[in-house]
Design a protein around this motif. Sequence first.
Motif, PDB file in Angstrom:
ATOM      1  N   SER A  91       1.032   4.174  -2.880  1.00 50.50           N
ATOM      2  CA  SER A  91       0.749   5.569  -2.530  1.00 50.50           C
ATOM      3  C   SER A  91       1.876   6.489  -2.969  1.00 50.50           C
ATOM      4  O   SER A  91       1.631   7.633  -3.358  1.00 50.50           O
ATOM      5  N   TRP A 102      -2.761   5.026  -5.088  1.00 53.09           N
ATOM      6  CA  TRP A 102      -3.613   4.565  -4.004  1.00 53.09           C
ATOM      7  C   TRP A 102      -4.659   5.632  -3.726  1.00 53.09           C
ATOM      8  O   TRP A 102      -4.331   6.801  -3.544  1.00 53.09           O
ATOM      9  N   ILE A 108       0.832  -1.202   0.000  1.00 59.13           N
ATOM     10  CA  ILE A 108       0.000   0.000   0.000  1.00 59.13           C
ATOM     11  C   ILE A 108       0.864   1.248   0.000  1.00 59.13           C
ATOM     12  O   ILE A 108       0.628   2.190  -0.768  1.00 59.13           O
ATOM     13  N   THR A 165       0.595  -5.339   2.960  1.00 59.51           N
ATOM     14  CA  THR A 165       1.090  -4.276   3.828  1.00 59.51           C
ATOM     15  C   THR A 165       2.607  -4.377   3.934  1.00 59.51           C
ATOM     16  O   THR A 165       3.218  -5.345   3.475  1.00 59.51           O
ATOM     17  N   ASN A 170      -9.793   3.796  -0.061  1.00 63.81           N
ATOM     18  CA  ASN A 170      -8.926   2.808   0.578  1.00 63.81           C
ATOM     19  C   ASN A 170      -8.705   1.599  -0.324  1.00 63.81           C
ATOM     20  O   ASN A 170      -8.863   0.445   0.080  1.00 63.81           O
ATOM     21  N   GLU A 171      -8.312   1.880  -1.554  1.00 57.16           N
ATOM     22  CA  GLU A 171      -8.046   0.829  -2.535  1.00 57.16           C
ATOM     23  C   GLU A 171      -7.128   1.403  -3.617  1.00 57.16           C
ATOM     24  O   GLU A 171      -6.914   2.621  -3.683  1.00 57.16           O
ATOM     25  N   LYS A 226      -5.864  -0.405   6.423  1.00 55.29           N
ATOM     26  CA  LYS A 226      -7.167   0.161   6.081  1.00 55.29           C
ATOM     27  C   LYS A 226      -7.949   0.541   7.335  1.00 55.29           C
ATOM     28  O   LYS A 226      -8.719   1.495   7.338  1.00 55.29           O
TER      29      LYS A 226
END
Length: 493
Positions: A180, A185, A176, A212, A190-191, A293
């Motif tokens: 980002s 991201w 993630i 993660t 939140n995806e 998340k």
Amino acid sequence: MYFLGYDIGSSSIKCALYNANTNEIIATVQSPESELPILSPVENYAEQDPETWWQHVLLSTQQLFDTHTIDKAKISGIGIAYQMHGLVIIDSNKKIIRPSIIWCDSRAIETGDSIAKTSEEKEFLASYYNMPGNFTFSKLVWVKKNEPENFSRIWKFLLPGDFIALKMTDRPTSTITGLSEGIMWNFEKNEPAFELFDQQDVPRSFIPDIGTSFEPLGKLTESAAKKLGLPSGIPISYRSGDQPNNAFSLNVSRPGILAATGGTSGVIYGVSDQPVIDHRQRTNSFAHVNYTKKTPKIGTLLCINGTGIMYSWIRKNISDSGKSYPQLEKEAAEIKQGSEGLITLPFGNGAERIFQNKTIGGHLIGIDLNRHGKKHIIRSALEGIAFAFVYSIEILQSLGISTETMRVGNDNLFQSKVFSQTIADLAKVNIEMVKATGAVGAAIGAAIGVSYFDTIDDAFDNQNIVFKFQPQDQNPELLKSYNFWKEELKKFL
């Protein structure tokens, strides 16, 4: 239990071996000793061959175990930190299609601008926290527009650390925080930023499997293990870009503590529980290593291009290149705070993001030819760089980021008492100096990733604070000098 950490830089690859049972850093090595080449086939291009990174991962690992004998069966995890914002593209045979377009390549700026125009700036920032700029997604779209043959062969895109993980596990994976940093991201949803891929006609299938930072995303294959001289089956249990990892290495993963480094350029990094959106784009915000998340943690990064490079220039051109930095520090300490009215603007290393990409230049202002000498210039340079950090801390404070404590490593400008005490006094911040490196941080992250430690605080419970700089009563001359510095800066802005 032992853990290996790798730091995949554009200059070199570093490897660290960490004993979690004793909290001991067994060894750190670097390969090569000289800097890795950066290819620039066209002006403003910067590329590297990802296979070169892998070869130096192999060499650094061999070098480490040539000099340190342990029971390799007790290696329980591998962590990877890496240069941010790079693009690696591979085909369905997991072969590299073209050299990596790395972080300092600026070819995709116009592409990023065109992506930004697909929606209102306010809406874009609400979803991604940053404009596309020259980040990884912009580079991927640049390939689509300018190298259609290469684009047509893409199976997956990867970040530099993802590529090393691929070589180890034979699985294309990312994180993630990695997505980002590439503006891929969507924080609101939140995806992954599927809508950006759709808008730019980039197949969603290019996105690798996502996890993660603290999570096993594959295990060391027999083939990779043989090349590394390690047992197969070791989990790759941590991954992060270099700046979030540097903050993590300093145990900065919650609000109230800043991470900072003062090398050629300077970086300040703070963590927040809430979105940090800078509409002036002086800072960038990404998912921090402990982002999930359910418990989103946002890392906000501020970069100052002109810091240590200014001090290095002073040493080479104004002082005496044969003198060590501790010798310069001794000379600077002979001059009173405020440098008797001489100030330095240290921004001679290109456009500065904190000034919305204006090029300010480096300046010595207020020289009195009858009073000022080399020692004044040395101190003024240290204070001027410190003023740039204080100015930047004020930016972070204006964005709601808490700044009570700043944690730094012991291998950069913060070794200077003149520099560090100036920041502590003006910003009213406690500075804690600790022993930390990116590769060691990656190794500790790997230990968290396999649940050897329950929490980040547990992992850093015995972290050694080498030195502290605490705010002292403010010298009126120092405050006067800083205010003068800001007034002069305004003229250039």
